[in-house]
Design an enzyme around this catalytic site. Structure first.
Site, short mmCIF file in Angstrom:
data_model
loop_
_atom_site.label_atom_id
_atom_site.label_comp_id
_atom_site.label_asym_id
_atom_site.label_seq_id
_atom_site.Cartn_x
_atom_site.Cartn_y
_atom_site.Cartn_z
N HIS A 42 24.83 10.68 -16.99
CA HIS A 42 24.75 11.67 -15.90
C HIS A 42 26.04 11.66 -15.08
O HIS A 42 26.57 12.73 -14.72
CB HIS A 42 23.60 11.32 -14.93
CG HIS A 42 22.22 11.44 -15.49
ND1 HIS A 42 21.31 10.42 -15.44
CD2 HIS A 42 21.57 12.48 -16.08
CE1 HIS A 42 20.17 10.80 -15.96
NE2 HIS A 42 20.29 12.05 -16.38
N LYS A 74 4.67 15.59 -12.88
CA LYS A 74 5.37 14.76 -13.87
C LYS A 74 5.47 13.34 -13.32
O LYS A 74 5.95 13.12 -12.21
CB LYS A 74 6.78 15.35 -14.08
CG LYS A 74 7.37 15.06 -15.44
CD LYS A 74 8.64 15.88 -15.64
CE LYS A 74 9.64 15.13 -16.47
NZ LYS A 74 10.91 15.83 -16.58
N ARG A 80 23.13 16.47 -25.08
CA ARG A 80 23.38 15.40 -26.05
C ARG A 80 23.18 15.97 -27.45
O ARG A 80 23.35 17.15 -27.67
CB ARG A 80 22.46 14.22 -25.76
CG ARG A 80 22.94 13.35 -24.63
CD ARG A 80 21.82 12.53 -24.05
NE ARG A 80 20.78 13.41 -23.55
CZ ARG A 80 19.74 13.00 -22.85
NH1 ARG A 80 19.61 11.74 -22.58
NH2 ARG A 80 18.84 13.86 -22.42
N SER A 120 17.67 8.15 -19.73
CA SER A 120 16.91 7.36 -18.75
C SER A 120 15.73 6.68 -19.44
O SER A 120 15.42 5.52 -19.15
CB SER A 120 16.39 8.26 -17.63
OG SER A 120 17.45 8.91 -16.99
P1 ADP Z 1 15.42 16.29 -17.07
O1 ADP Z 1 14.12 15.59 -16.81
O2 ADP Z 1 15.59 17.59 -16.34
O3 ADP Z 1 15.83 16.38 -18.52
P2 ADP Z 1 17.36 14.19 -16.81
O4 ADP Z 1 17.59 13.36 -15.59
O5 ADP Z 1 16.81 13.48 -18.00
O6 ADP Z 1 16.46 15.35 -16.33
O7 ADP Z 1 18.69 14.91 -17.23
C1 ADP Z 1 19.36 15.83 -16.40
C2 ADP Z 1 20.42 16.54 -17.21
O8 ADP Z 1 21.40 15.61 -17.65
C3 ADP Z 1 19.90 17.22 -18.49
O9 ADP Z 1 20.63 18.40 -18.70
C4 ADP Z 1 20.21 16.21 -19.56
O10 ADP Z 1 20.37 16.82 -20.83
C5 ADP Z 1 21.54 15.66 -19.04
N1 ADP Z 1 21.80 14.32 -19.54
C6 ADP Z 1 21.01 13.23 -19.48
N2 ADP Z 1 21.59 12.17 -20.09
C7 ADP Z 1 22.80 12.61 -20.55
C8 ADP Z 1 23.89 12.01 -21.29
N3 ADP Z 1 23.83 10.74 -21.71
N4 ADP Z 1 24.96 12.79 -21.58
C9 ADP Z 1 24.99 14.07 -21.20
N5 ADP Z 1 24.02 14.70 -20.51
C10 ADP Z 1 22.93 13.98 -20.18
#
Ligand code: ADP
Length: 165
Positions: free
Chosen positions: A18, A42, A91, A129
């Protein structure tokens, strides 16, 4: 005119993947509002307050960042915050279908706000995460995938859970 992007997510917890998106997003936008989308339906592992604290700690070195929490329709929030774009990270293939649907839905709801995708940094392609929580739960070494502060919080949280069992 300030170019503002919203970077929404669960951030449960924030990872280096992130942070990499935020860092690179700052080359494109004047300001990024990192927003925890709080969806009461959620289930999250960390509370909103804990997630906020971890984001604040992890992003304090970056300029032009604001951290916020929102519970509602993302495009409405975008209008309220005068945002030009929704920033998302992509990703491998697994993200694509969901992100594609989400972006199309948001464009349908409000065609003024563009979704901008940044491809993941190669070293963060497998960082999520959920996988970090799985590894941390069983004492796996996740340093280098999350900021030190987040690593500590994960340890504390899992310790407090195992104490209460
Ligand atoms: P959500 O529950 O909305 O998917 P996340 O916190 O998991 O929220 O992710 C927020 C954003 O960050 C999403 O667009 C996700 O694809 C992106 N993201 C999460 N991890 C990575 C990573 N390792 N590299 C690039 N983008 C990421």
């Amino acid at each position: 005119m300030q170019r503002i992007a919203i970077y929404p997510g669960s951030f449960d917890p924030v990872t280096n993947g992130h942070i990499d998106i935020v860092k690179r997003g700052l080359n494109l936008f004047d300001k990024i509002i990192v927003t925890i989308l709080h969806n009461p339906a959620k289930k999250s592992f960390f509370t909103v307050e804990e997630r906020l604290e971890m984001l604040e700690n992890s992003l304090k070195k970056f300029p032009n960042i604001e951290i916020d929490v929102y519970n509602g329709l993302l495009v409405d929030y975008g209008v309220k915050r005068k945002a030009h774009a929704i920033l998302r990270g992509l990703r491998a293939l697994s993200d694509f279908e969901y992100e594609f649907e989400l972006a199309l839905m948001n464009t349908r709801l409000n065609s003024q706000i563009q979704t901008v995708f940044l491809m993941t940094g190669l070293q963060w392609i497998f960082t999520s995460s959920s996988i970090i929580k799985e590894a941390a739960r069983f004492g796996g070494n996740i340093s280098g995938m999350v900021p030190h502060f987040v690593n500590q919080k994960l340890k504390e949280k899992f310790d407090s859970i195992s104490d209460s069992i």
